[in-house]
Design a protein around this motif. Structure first.
Motif, PDB file in Angstrom:
ATOM      1  N   UNK A  20     -26.060  57.603   0.035  1.00 16.60           N
ATOM      2  CA  UNK A  20     -27.133  58.468   0.552  1.00 16.60           C
ATOM      3  C   UNK A  20     -26.600  59.851   0.905  1.00 16.60           C
ATOM      4  N   UNK A  21     -25.374  59.892   1.399  1.00 15.17           N
ATOM      5  CA  UNK A  21     -24.783  61.163   1.821  1.00 15.17           C
ATOM      6  C   UNK A  21     -24.102  61.923   0.682  1.00 15.17           C
ATOM      7  N   UNK A  22     -23.800  61.244  -0.411  1.00 12.16           N
ATOM      8  CA  UNK A  22     -22.998  61.902  -1.452  1.00 12.16           C
ATOM      9  C   UNK A  22     -23.751  62.208  -2.739  1.00 12.16           C
ATOM     10  N   UNK A  23     -24.767  61.409  -3.079  1.00  9.76           N
ATOM     11  CA  UNK A  23     -25.519  61.688  -4.301  1.00  9.76           C
ATOM     12  C   UNK A  23     -26.364  62.951  -4.148  1.00  9.76           C
ATOM     13  N   UNK A  24     -26.715  63.596  -5.266  1.00  9.99           N
ATOM     14  CA  UNK A  24     -27.608  64.755  -5.177  1.00  9.99           C
ATOM     15  C   UNK A  24     -28.900  64.372  -4.454  1.00  9.99           C
ATOM     16  N   UNK A  25     -29.445  65.295  -3.700  1.00  8.66           N
ATOM     17  CA  UNK A  25     -30.663  65.030  -2.932  1.00  8.66           C
ATOM     18  C   UNK A  25     -31.798  64.646  -3.886  1.00  8.66           C
ATOM     19  N   UNK A  26     -32.496  63.555  -3.536  1.00 11.76           N
ATOM     20  CA  UNK A  26     -33.677  63.168  -4.291  1.00 11.76           C
ATOM     21  C   UNK A  26     -33.453  62.147  -5.391  1.00 11.76           C
ATOM     22  N   UNK A  27     -32.201  61.750  -5.659  1.00  8.98           N
ATOM     23  CA  UNK A  27     -31.962  60.753  -6.705  1.00  8.98           C
ATOM     24  C   UNK A  27     -31.678  59.398  -6.056  1.00  8.98           C
ATOM     25  N   UNK A  28     -31.880  58.315  -6.825  1.00 11.79           N
ATOM     26  CA  UNK A  28     -31.577  56.986  -6.305  1.00 11.79           C
ATOM     27  C   UNK A  28     -30.242  56.501  -6.851  1.00 11.79           C
ATOM     28  N   UNK A  29     -29.896  55.259  -6.524  1.00 13.69           N
ATOM     29  CA  UNK A  29     -28.573  54.759  -6.898  1.00 13.69           C
ATOM     30  C   UNK A  29     -28.486  54.328  -8.354  1.00 13.69           C
ATOM     31  N   UNK A  30     -29.571  54.455  -9.087  1.00 13.78           N
ATOM     32  CA  UNK A  30     -29.481  54.270 -10.532  1.00 13.78           C
ATOM     33  C   UNK A  30     -29.246  55.603 -11.237  1.00 13.78           C
ATOM     34  N   UNK A  31     -28.627  56.527 -10.527  1.00 17.82           N
ATOM     35  CA  UNK A  31     -28.154  57.780 -11.109  1.00 17.82           C
ATOM     36  C   UNK A  31     -26.797  57.515 -11.764  1.00 17.82           C
ATOM     37  N   UNK A  32     -26.485  58.250 -12.822  1.00 14.62           N
ATOM     38  CA  UNK A  32     -25.256  57.972 -13.573  1.00 14.62           C
ATOM     39  C   UNK A  32     -23.986  58.187 -12.749  1.00 14.62           C
ATOM     40  N   UNK A  85     -22.081  67.820  -1.947  1.00 14.40           N
ATOM     41  CA  UNK A  85     -22.516  66.603  -2.639  1.00 14.40           C
ATOM     42  C   UNK A  85     -22.011  66.581  -4.076  1.00 14.40           C
ATOM     43  N   UNK A  86     -21.992  65.364  -4.631  1.00 10.86           N
ATOM     44  CA  UNK A  86     -21.656  65.243  -6.047  1.00 10.86           C
ATOM     45  C   UNK A  86     -22.609  66.113  -6.862  1.00 10.86           C
ATOM     46  N   UNK A  87     -22.091  66.811  -7.872  1.00  8.94           N
ATOM     47  CA  UNK A  87     -20.811  66.593  -8.549  1.00  8.94           C
ATOM     48  C   UNK A  87     -19.653  67.464  -8.067  1.00  8.94           C
ATOM     49  N   UNK A  88     -19.674  67.963  -6.828  1.00  6.62           N
ATOM     50  CA  UNK A  88     -18.600  68.848  -6.355  1.00  6.62           C
ATOM     51  C   UNK A  88     -17.223  68.201  -6.511  1.00  6.62           C
ATOM     52  N   UNK A  89     -17.110  66.919  -6.146  1.00 12.62           N
ATOM     53  CA  UNK A  89     -15.807  66.239  -6.261  1.00 12.62           C
ATOM     54  C   UNK A  89     -15.369  66.148  -7.715  1.00 12.62           C
ATOM     55  N   UNK A  90     -16.322  65.934  -8.634  1.00 11.00           N
ATOM     56  CA  UNK A  90     -15.987  65.881 -10.058  1.00 11.00           C
ATOM     57  C   UNK A  90     -15.543  67.262 -10.554  1.00 11.00           C
ATOM     58  N   UNK A  91     -16.232  68.300 -10.091  1.00 13.48           N
ATOM     59  CA  UNK A  91     -15.834  69.669 -10.455  1.00 13.48           C
ATOM     60  C   UNK A  91     -14.396  69.933 -10.023  1.00 13.48           C
ATOM     61  N   UNK A  92     -14.081  69.540  -8.784  1.00  6.53           N
ATOM     62  CA  UNK A  92     -12.728  69.760  -8.254  1.00  6.53           C
ATOM     63  C   UNK A  92     -11.700  68.933  -9.020  1.00  6.53           C
ATOM     64  N   UNK A  93     -12.090  67.715  -9.407  1.00  3.74           N
ATOM     65  CA  UNK A  93     -11.174  66.838 -10.138  1.00  3.74           C
ATOM     66  C   UNK A  93     -10.794  67.435 -11.485  1.00  3.74           C
ATOM     67  N   UNK A  94     -11.776  67.974 -12.188  1.00  2.00           N
ATOM     68  CA  UNK A  94     -11.514  68.575 -13.499  1.00  2.00           C
ATOM     69  C   UNK A  94     -10.759  69.895 -13.341  1.00  2.00           C
ATOM     70  N   UNK A  95     -11.141  70.674 -12.323  1.00  2.00           N
ATOM     71  CA  UNK A  95     -10.427  71.934 -12.086  1.00  2.00           C
ATOM     72  C   UNK A  95      -8.948  71.669 -11.821  1.00  2.00           C
ATOM     73  N   UNK A  96      -8.648  70.578 -11.132  1.00  2.00           N
ATOM     74  CA  UNK A  96      -7.256  70.231 -10.858  1.00  2.00           C
ATOM     75  C   UNK A  96      -6.494  69.968 -12.152  1.00  2.00           C
ATOM     76  N   UNK A  97      -7.144  69.345 -13.134  1.00  2.00           N
ATOM     77  CA  UNK A  97      -6.488  69.086 -14.414  1.00  2.00           C
ATOM     78  C   UNK A  97      -6.171  70.385 -15.139  1.00  2.00           C
ATOM     79  N   UNK A  98      -7.090  71.334 -15.095  1.00  2.00           N
ATOM     80  CA  UNK A  98      -6.831  72.635 -15.726  1.00  2.00           C
ATOM     81  C   UNK A  98      -5.744  73.398 -14.964  1.00  2.00           C
TER      82      UNK A  98
END
Length: 321
Positions: free
Chosen positions: A221-233, A120-133
């Motif tokens: 529902x499948x990608x956001x951290x468990x327990x948060x709603x769609x008004x998550x950043x 789940x997110x933020x895994x994709x963001x972690x991978x995106x930044x790691x790719x830049x490094x």
């Protein structure tokens, strides 16, 4: 409509997905003797997370002598798929990157990131930044020799645009740590944003046969951290700390291209995002058309060609600064 049936996914008891959709894939082609306009090859980034990148090189770059080679702008591309589907090797994205490398005359690094709900997110963001490094330190010949690190763009479509934005926010805080990589702008094609409140375009396209709100509901529902709603950043860019970081993006002088169409249920979210950028005085270029649908730039050759012209003009305008 049953979104799970339409997406051809089955949620397993252990929280993983069984993906039943057959997605055509294209292997890379790195043989310079072949008469193709763009060469490509896959390179591992992190073996522990099984992330990798597909690098696209316009073959004309190989014909220049090393002493006269003019390095090409670098586009880091993140594919779409609601965070849960597709790959950097999916034919639809491979073909798009080949066309983009040809028309824009750029080096492209297309990133294979981890998918939700297994990651789940933020895994994709972690991978995106790691790719830049990885890009800034790699000794990979195509990247090191032919890419102009001082002219880098983060780009994505749909969920990939969301990833490009959130990766951009992260590195904006630590811009010096990316040296010699210098980001000039973000290219966001029909960005995948949302919120708990139904917008006018979501209500209007509630029964859209291609991409209705119930489908994006499942993806969030499948990608956001468990327990948060769609008004998550991660989902709603108008909330949380992300909007504050736009001040940093303004200072860095990045420009942001946002494209979309009113035939996409995400249209109102995208318009709200553009207004947020304008409020923060971030240099934003917005292109919104009438009609269309989500993913139209990947499936309609005429729209795809028009999009590449828009992207090329944007890149050139950033390079001219």
């Amino acid at each position: 409509m049953d979104p799970y049936k339409e997406l051809q996914i089955v949620l397993n008891p252990d929280g993983t997905l069984t993906r039943l959709l057959h997605v055509p894939e294209t292997p890379p082609t790195s043989d310079p003797t072949l008469h193709i306009p763009v060469l490509s090859k896959d390179i591992p980034i992190n073996q522990s997370t099984d992330t990798w990148a597909r690098v696209y090189l316009p073959r004309e770059a190989l014909h220049n002598s090393p002493s006269s080679t003019k390095q090409l702008p670098l586009v880091v591309f993140y594919h779409g798929g609601g965070f849960i589907l597709f790959s950097a090797s999916s034919t639809i994205f491979h073909d798009f990157c080949v066309n983009m490398a040809t028309e824009l005359r750029v080096i492209i690094v297309s990133v294979e990131y981890r998918l939700a709900p297994e990651h789940r997110l933020p895994a994709a963001y972690d991978d995106a930044v790691e790719a830049l490094h990885w890009i800034r330190t790699t000794q990979e010949d195509w990247v090191r020799k032919y890419a102009d690190f001082s002219n880098c763009f983060l780009m994505g479509g749909s969920a990939g645009a969301n990833i490009a934005y959130n990766a951009g926010l992260r590195v904006a805080k630590e811009d010096d740590n990316l040296e010699p990589l210098k980001i000039r702008g973000l290219i966001m094609i029909q960005p995948f944003f949302g919120g708990d409140r139904r917008t006018g375009s979501e209500l209007r396209l509630f029964n859209d046969p291609l991409f209705p709100p119930c489908m994006s509901d499942v993806m969030w529902e499948l990608s956001l951290p468990v327990g948060v709603n769609r008004d998550h950043e991660y989902c709603n860019p108008t909330v949380g700390g992300g909007s504050k970081l736009l001040e940093r993006i303004k200072v860095l002088g990045w420009k942001i291209l946002v494209t979309g169409c009113d035939g996409d249920q995400l249209f109102d979210h995208q318009m709200e995002f553009v207004k947020l950028l304008e409020t923060k005085d971030v240099g934003v270029v917005a292109h919104f058309g009438e009609g269309g649908f989500h993913g139209v730039d990947l499936r309609d050759p005429v729209k795809a060609k028009a999009l590449l012209v828009i992207c090329k003009d944007f890149v050139l305008s950033c390079l001219a600064v």
